[in-house]
Design a protein around this motif. Sequence first.
Motif, PDB file in Angstrom:
ATOM      1  N   LYS A  15      -8.948  -4.139  -3.115  1.00  0.00           N
ATOM      2  CA  LYS A  15      -7.596  -4.499  -3.543  1.00  0.00           C
ATOM      3  C   LYS A  15      -6.847  -3.281  -4.087  1.00  0.00           C
ATOM      4  N   LYS A  16      -7.593  -2.380  -4.752  1.00  0.00           N
ATOM      5  CA  LYS A  16      -7.023  -1.118  -5.204  1.00  0.00           C
ATOM      6  C   LYS A  16      -7.596  -0.005  -4.332  1.00  0.00           C
ATOM      7  N   GLU A  17      -6.716   0.863  -3.854  1.00  0.00           N
ATOM      8  CA  GLU A  17      -7.182   1.924  -2.960  1.00  0.00           C
ATOM      9  C   GLU A  17      -8.042   2.924  -3.716  1.00  0.00           C
ATOM     10  N   LEU A  18      -9.228   3.153  -3.209  1.00  0.00           N
ATOM     11  CA  LEU A  18     -10.161   4.090  -3.818  1.00  0.00           C
ATOM     12  C   LEU A  18     -10.527   5.157  -2.804  1.00  0.00           C
ATOM     13  N   SER A  19     -10.729   6.381  -3.275  1.00  0.00           N
ATOM     14  CA  SER A  19     -11.123   7.446  -2.350  1.00  0.00           C
ATOM     15  C   SER A  19     -12.562   7.275  -1.896  1.00  0.00           C
ATOM     16  N   LYS A  20     -13.392   6.714  -2.767  1.00  0.00           N
ATOM     17  CA  LYS A  20     -14.785   6.459  -2.414  1.00  0.00           C
ATOM     18  C   LYS A  20     -15.202   5.097  -2.955  1.00  0.00           C
ATOM     19  N   ALA A  21     -14.961   4.072  -2.169  1.00  0.00           N
ATOM     20  CA  ALA A  21     -15.259   2.711  -2.607  1.00  0.00           C
ATOM     21  C   ALA A  21     -16.720   2.368  -2.328  1.00  0.00           C
ATOM     22  N   PRO A  22     -17.343   1.566  -3.192  1.00  0.00           N
ATOM     23  CA  PRO A  22     -18.645   1.004  -2.835  1.00  0.00           C
ATOM     24  C   PRO A  22     -18.484   0.088  -1.636  1.00  0.00           C
ATOM     25  N   VAL A  23     -19.448   0.098  -0.733  1.00  0.00           N
ATOM     26  CA  VAL A  23     -19.314  -0.676   0.497  1.00  0.00           C
ATOM     27  C   VAL A  23     -20.421  -1.729   0.585  1.00  0.00           C
ATOM     28  N   LEU A  24     -20.058  -2.897   1.079  1.00  0.00           N
ATOM     29  CA  LEU A  24     -21.013  -3.972   1.335  1.00  0.00           C
ATOM     30  C   LEU A  24     -20.929  -4.317   2.811  1.00  0.00           C
ATOM     31  N   ILE A  25     -22.044  -4.125   3.515  1.00  0.00           N
ATOM     32  CA  ILE A  25     -22.112  -4.432   4.938  1.00  0.00           C
ATOM     33  C   ILE A  25     -22.815  -5.766   5.126  1.00  0.00           C
ATOM     34  N   LEU A  26     -22.156  -6.685   5.804  1.00  0.00           N
ATOM     35  CA  LEU A  26     -22.676  -8.038   6.012  1.00  0.00           C
ATOM     36  C   LEU A  26     -23.314  -8.135   7.398  1.00  0.00           C
ATOM     37  N   LEU A  27     -24.538  -8.662   7.436  1.00  0.00           N
ATOM     38  CA  LEU A  27     -25.283  -8.810   8.691  1.00  0.00           C
ATOM     39  C   LEU A  27     -25.638 -10.280   8.880  1.00  0.00           C
ATOM     40  N   HIS A  28     -25.013 -10.921   9.852  1.00  0.00           N
ATOM     41  CA  HIS A  28     -25.134 -12.367  10.052  1.00  0.00           C
ATOM     42  C   HIS A  28     -26.476 -12.751  10.672  1.00  0.00           C
ATOM     43  N   GLY A  29     -26.676 -14.052  10.821  1.00  0.00           N
ATOM     44  CA  GLY A  29     -27.918 -14.584  11.365  1.00  0.00           C
ATOM     45  C   GLY A  29     -27.859 -14.843  12.861  1.00  0.00           C
ATOM     46  N   TYR A  30     -28.956 -15.284  13.403  1.00  0.00           N
ATOM     47  CA  TYR A  30     -29.143 -15.568  14.834  1.00  0.00           C
ATOM     48  C   TYR A  30     -28.176 -16.659  15.300  1.00  0.00           C
ATOM     49  N   GLY A  31     -27.437 -16.368  16.372  1.00  0.00           N
ATOM     50  CA  GLY A  31     -26.523 -17.351  16.942  1.00  0.00           C
ATOM     51  C   GLY A  31     -25.180 -17.442  16.263  1.00  0.00           C
ATOM     52  N   SER A  32     -24.927 -16.546  15.314  1.00  0.00           N
ATOM     53  CA  SER A  32     -23.656 -16.567  14.599  1.00  0.00           C
ATOM     54  C   SER A  32     -22.817 -15.364  15.023  1.00  0.00           C
ATOM     55  N   ASP A  33     -21.843 -14.980  14.188  1.00  0.00           N
ATOM     56  CA  ASP A  33     -21.036 -13.798  14.491  1.00  0.00           C
ATOM     57  C   ASP A  33     -20.490 -13.222  13.194  1.00  0.00           C
ATOM     58  N   GLU A  34     -19.635 -12.220  13.339  1.00  0.00           N
ATOM     59  CA  GLU A  34     -19.152 -11.470  12.173  1.00  0.00           C
ATOM     60  C   GLU A  34     -18.256 -12.297  11.256  1.00  0.00           C
ATOM     61  N   ASN A  35     -17.745 -13.423  11.730  1.00  0.00           N
ATOM     62  CA  ASN A  35     -16.865 -14.244  10.887  1.00  0.00           C
ATOM     63  C   ASN A  35     -17.636 -15.095   9.889  1.00  0.00           C
ATOM     64  N   ASP A  36     -18.914 -15.315  10.128  1.00  0.00           N
ATOM     65  CA  ASP A  36     -19.705 -16.241   9.320  1.00  0.00           C
ATOM     66  C   ASP A  36     -19.775 -15.791   7.859  1.00  0.00           C
ATOM     67  N   LEU A  37     -20.466 -14.702   7.581  1.00  0.00           N
ATOM     68  CA  LEU A  37     -20.631 -14.233   6.200  1.00  0.00           C
ATOM     69  C   LEU A  37     -19.326 -13.697   5.624  1.00  0.00           C
ATOM     70  N   PHE A  38     -18.348 -13.389   6.484  1.00  0.00           N
ATOM     71  CA  PHE A  38     -17.072 -12.857   6.002  1.00  0.00           C
ATOM     72  C   PHE A  38     -16.349 -13.868   5.118  1.00  0.00           C
ATOM     73  N   SER A  39     -16.764 -15.120   5.219  1.00  0.00           N
ATOM     74  CA  SER A  39     -16.180 -16.147   4.343  1.00  0.00           C
ATOM     75  C   SER A  39     -16.494 -15.866   2.874  1.00  0.00           C
ATOM     76  N   PHE A  40     -17.531 -15.056   2.609  1.00  0.00           N
ATOM     77  CA  PHE A  40     -17.861 -14.666   1.225  1.00  0.00           C
ATOM     78  C   PHE A  40     -16.860 -13.657   0.661  1.00  0.00           C
ATOM     79  N   ALA A  41     -16.159 -12.936   1.536  1.00  0.00           N
ATOM     80  CA  ALA A  41     -15.450 -11.722   1.136  1.00  0.00           C
ATOM     81  C   ALA A  41     -14.467 -11.936  -0.007  1.00  0.00           C
ATOM     82  N   GLU A  42     -13.657 -12.995   0.085  1.00  0.00           N
ATOM     83  CA  GLU A  42     -12.616 -13.189  -0.930  1.00  0.00           C
ATOM     84  C   GLU A  42     -13.181 -13.551  -2.295  1.00  0.00           C
TER      85      GLU A  42
END
Length: 218
Positions: A15-42
Amino acid sequence: MTTEFSLQHIIRKPKKELSKAPVLILLHGYGSDENDLFSFAEELPEDLFIISAKAPYTMQPYGNAWYAIHWDNNDGKFSDDVQAITSRDTIRDFIDEVIEKYPVDPDNINLLGFSQGSILSYAVALSYPQKIRNVIALSGYVNKGIISKGFEDNDFSNLSFYCSHGSVDQVIPVDWARKTKPFLDELDIENSYSEFPVGHGVAPQNFFEFKDWLIKRI
């Protein structure tokens, strides 16, 4: 959706622009896609740069997988470890691409995986611990067959795991997950393990527990 990376993915910038933000990479499960865990993001901390990756193997009629699951009449189902190792190293390369192309902190790379994504998160972090700070491993287990050879000699001093599982998981037996804590303890890796009275999914109290765990560490 981006295509110039080794893995397609979607992002949520801090939400605030950072030069070096901590990053969280989401890796979904079998038969799903990138939209699944993205529901956690907000619902996750606003200073996180969140990236949800799409597994490379397309399934029919829909969904994606990090590796194939084969069904055999004699042995039941088993994982394609060759594909899993390929995906492990694709994720490793993807992390390097993320560091190069996004304003993220290379020393604050975090993984959150569910099911197959959790299994791959264990494999990536234990094979390449210098790349990963924290892992949230939901409804998965450690598959030693897809961890790099000689991993026991790696330096795990900066690595932490939050592990959880449903006590009535009908997809991945809870007994498999219960082996995780003693395994990580033996490697002297900081870790916690929780169970929740659900099947193959994430209970609300599970979400709030791992969210609090992550906030304390980023």
